[in-house]
Write a protein that holds these residues in place. Structure first.
Motif, PDB file in Angstrom:
ATOM      1  N   ASP A   1       0.538  -7.140  -6.312  1.00 26.98           N
ATOM      2  CA  ASP A   1      -0.742  -7.889  -5.859  1.00 26.98           C
ATOM      3  C   ASP A   1      -0.672  -9.397  -5.436  1.00 26.98           C
ATOM      4  O   ASP A   1      -1.028  -9.682  -4.562  1.00 26.98           O
ATOM      5  CB  ASP A   1      -1.746  -7.760  -6.874  1.00 26.98           C
TER       6      ASP A   1
ATOM      7  N   ARG B   1      -1.160 -11.233  -1.899  1.00 24.55           N
ATOM      8  CA  ARG B   1      -1.859 -12.169  -1.834  1.00 24.55           C
ATOM      9  C   ARG B   1      -1.353 -13.572  -1.260  1.00 24.55           C
ATOM     10  O   ARG B   1      -1.739 -14.204  -0.217  1.00 24.55           O
ATOM     11  CB  ARG B   1      -2.780 -12.524  -3.161  1.00 24.55           C
TER      12      ARG B   1
ATOM     13  N   ILE C   1      -9.104 -10.529   1.502  1.00 21.07           N
ATOM     14  CA  ILE C   1      -8.499  -9.355   1.027  1.00 21.07           C
ATOM     15  C   ILE C   1      -9.361  -8.680   0.144  1.00 21.07           C
ATOM     16  O   ILE C   1     -10.075  -9.153  -0.625  1.00 21.07           O
ATOM     17  CB  ILE C   1      -7.276  -9.721   0.187  1.00 21.07           C
TER      18      ILE C   1
ATOM     19  N   SER D   1      -8.636  -5.756  -2.721  1.00 20.43           N
ATOM     20  CA  SER D   1      -7.499  -5.331  -3.243  1.00 20.43           C
ATOM     21  C   SER D   1      -8.052  -4.666  -4.401  1.00 20.43           C
ATOM     22  O   SER D   1      -8.815  -4.934  -5.129  1.00 20.43           O
ATOM     23  CB  SER D   1      -6.459  -6.482  -3.814  1.00 20.43           C
ATOM     24  N   GLU D   2      -7.071  -3.471  -4.864  1.00 21.22           N
ATOM     25  CA  GLU D   2      -7.533  -2.420  -5.868  1.00 21.22           C
ATOM     26  C   GLU D   2      -7.483  -3.508  -7.228  1.00 21.22           C
ATOM     27  O   GLU D   2      -8.259  -3.456  -8.187  1.00 21.22           O
ATOM     28  CB  GLU D   2      -6.642  -1.356  -6.160  1.00 21.22           C
TER      29      GLU D   2
ATOM     30  N   SER E   1      -9.906  -7.849  -6.571  1.00 24.72           N
ATOM     31  CA  SER E   1     -11.183  -8.087  -6.047  1.00 24.72           C
ATOM     32  C   SER E   1     -12.235  -7.898  -6.975  1.00 24.72           C
ATOM     33  O   SER E   1     -12.453  -7.091  -7.797  1.00 24.72           O
ATOM     34  CB  SER E   1     -11.215  -7.234  -4.651  1.00 24.72           C
TER      35      SER E   1
ATOM     36  N   VAL F   1      -6.156  -3.550   0.706  1.00 23.25           N
ATOM     37  CA  VAL F   1      -4.773  -3.401   0.049  1.00 23.25           C
ATOM     38  C   VAL F   1      -4.805  -2.723  -1.157  1.00 23.25           C
ATOM     39  O   VAL F   1      -5.593  -2.677  -2.101  1.00 23.25           O
ATOM     40  CB  VAL F   1      -4.202  -4.817  -0.469  1.00 23.25           C
ATOM     41  N   ASP F   2      -3.803  -1.709  -1.452  1.00 27.00           N
ATOM     42  CA  ASP F   2      -3.346  -1.113  -2.716  1.00 27.00           C
ATOM     43  C   ASP F   2      -1.908  -1.560  -3.110  1.00 27.00           C
ATOM     44  O   ASP F   2      -1.025  -1.086  -2.291  1.00 27.00           O
ATOM     45  CB  ASP F   2      -3.613   0.492  -2.541  1.00 27.00           C
ATOM     46  N   PRO F   3      -1.823  -2.504  -4.210  1.00 26.85           N
ATOM     47  CA  PRO F   3      -0.401  -3.007  -3.991  1.00 26.85           C
ATOM     48  C   PRO F   3       0.547  -1.914  -4.667  1.00 26.85           C
ATOM     49  O   PRO F   3       1.591  -2.115  -4.692  1.00 26.85           O
ATOM     50  CB  PRO F   3      -0.509  -4.353  -5.032  1.00 26.85           C
TER      51      PRO F   3
ATOM     52  N   ILE G   1      -1.411  -1.338   3.025  1.00 34.30           N
ATOM     53  CA  ILE G   1      -1.847  -2.505   3.526  1.00 34.30           C
ATOM     54  C   ILE G   1      -2.527  -2.242   5.033  1.00 34.30           C
ATOM     55  O   ILE G   1      -2.072  -1.747   5.826  1.00 34.30           O
ATOM     56  CB  ILE G   1      -1.065  -3.638   3.917  1.00 34.30           C
TER      57      ILE G   1
ATOM     58  N   TRP H   1      -9.201   1.325  -0.667  1.00 32.76           N
ATOM     59  CA  TRP H   1      -7.684   1.120  -0.419  1.00 32.76           C
ATOM     60  C   TRP H   1      -6.974   2.195  -0.410  1.00 32.76           C
ATOM     61  O   TRP H   1      -5.816   2.187  -0.040  1.00 32.76           O
ATOM     62  CB  TRP H   1      -7.500  -0.014  -1.695  1.00 32.76           C
TER      63      TRP H   1
END
Length: 281
Positions: A65, A69, A77, A79-80, A83, A96-98, A116, A222
């Motif tokens: 993540d 970023r 962004i 993000s799971e 955020s 985004v799911d990192p 992404i 995501w």
């Protein structure tokens, strides 16, 4: 939306060249995150915490993540892993799911992904799902088809549900398992077989390239942003089940269609209607 607003929205949407540039950035970033995840895997993929007391998070989730970023610095962004609970889908947004498939990763399974997507006003225009341990990168630009490692892919065309292999998954919160059991019962009694990789984005991408004939699960933005675009661009159909059907959640608020994973269904066109009817009956 008024005609003037509609014309303004179209005018503000990035052109194909700009979207392709965003996809290039997304691919580079996803591949870099995948390399970082592989490095952490070699070190054991230690758990960092459990979100909500039941959803695992590893140090690799957080490191990926952070890398994403940094690569997308200055951009908005969702993000799971980092955020807030307040989501704003207006304007340009990266979803985004990192690290998709954290439970797999923590046990050294290979079904792990980085997702992404680039969206404008809730409409996903480009997306990448990268599987670092499988050396596979799925990509799509809206209107430009879907690809796996640069080669075009197409969804399958099974003859019917009885000849279909369907992917599914389950939430970490198992406080009410009856709807989940009912979903599995319906799939097992009407389809050829079921699968679960535990990385939803990969299951959706596998539907895009014909390894699966469909996937259904209750998901988050995501999970479906990049993979959903890839599947549709490969010729699959996607949609959502009515709230309250087996395996869906009652949603508060409205998500843009491209980011809505509640009661998510993606399938080969030849079985989509039958699958939705099966799960909605």
């Amino acid at each position: 939306m008024t005609d003037q607003q509609d014309r303004t929205a179209v005018a503000d949407r990035p052109d194909l060249a700009a979207v392709s540039g965003e996809l290039d950035l997304a691919v580079r970033t996803a591949v870099a995150a995948g390399r970082l995840i592989a490095e952490y895997s070699a070190e054991g993929g230690a758990l960092a915490d459990y979100k909500g007391g039941f959803e695992p998070v590893t140090v690799a989730d957080l490191a990926s993540d952070g890398l994403i970023r940094d690569a997308l610095a200055g951009r908005r962004i969702l993000s799971e892993e980092s955020s807030s609970a307040t989501w704003d889908f207006g304007g340009p947004l990266w979803v985004v799911d990192p690290l998709g498939g954290t439970a797999d990763f923590s046990r050294n399974h290979r079904c792990v992904s980085v997702s992404i997507a680039f969206a404008v006003d809730g409409e996903v225009l480009a997306g990448v799902v990268h599987a670092p341990f499988l050396d596979e990168t799925f990509t799509a630009v809206k209107g430009g088809g879907a690809h796996l490692n640069g080669r075009p892919i197409t969804a399958g065309a099974p003859e019917g549900l009885g000849r279909s292999v369907v992917g599914t998954g389950f939430p970490h919160d198992r406080s009410d398992v009856e709807p989940l059991v009912e979903r599995v019962r319906r799939l097992l009694t009407h389809c050829e077989d079921i699968r679960r990789s535990a990385s939803p984005a990969l299951d959706v991408c596998w539907t895009a390239c014909g390894r699966l004939d469909a996937h259904t699960e209750d998901l988050r933005p995501w999970d479906v942003a990049a993979a959903g675009l890839i599947a549709v661009e490969a010729g699959a159909r996607r949609g959502t089940l009515p709230p309250g059907e087996p395996g869906t959640l009652e949603t508060a608020g409205v998500l843009p269609p491209d980011l809505n994973g509640e009661g998510f269904v993606v399938a080969a066109p030849t079985i989509y209607d039958d699958l939705v009817a099966l799960l909605s009956g």
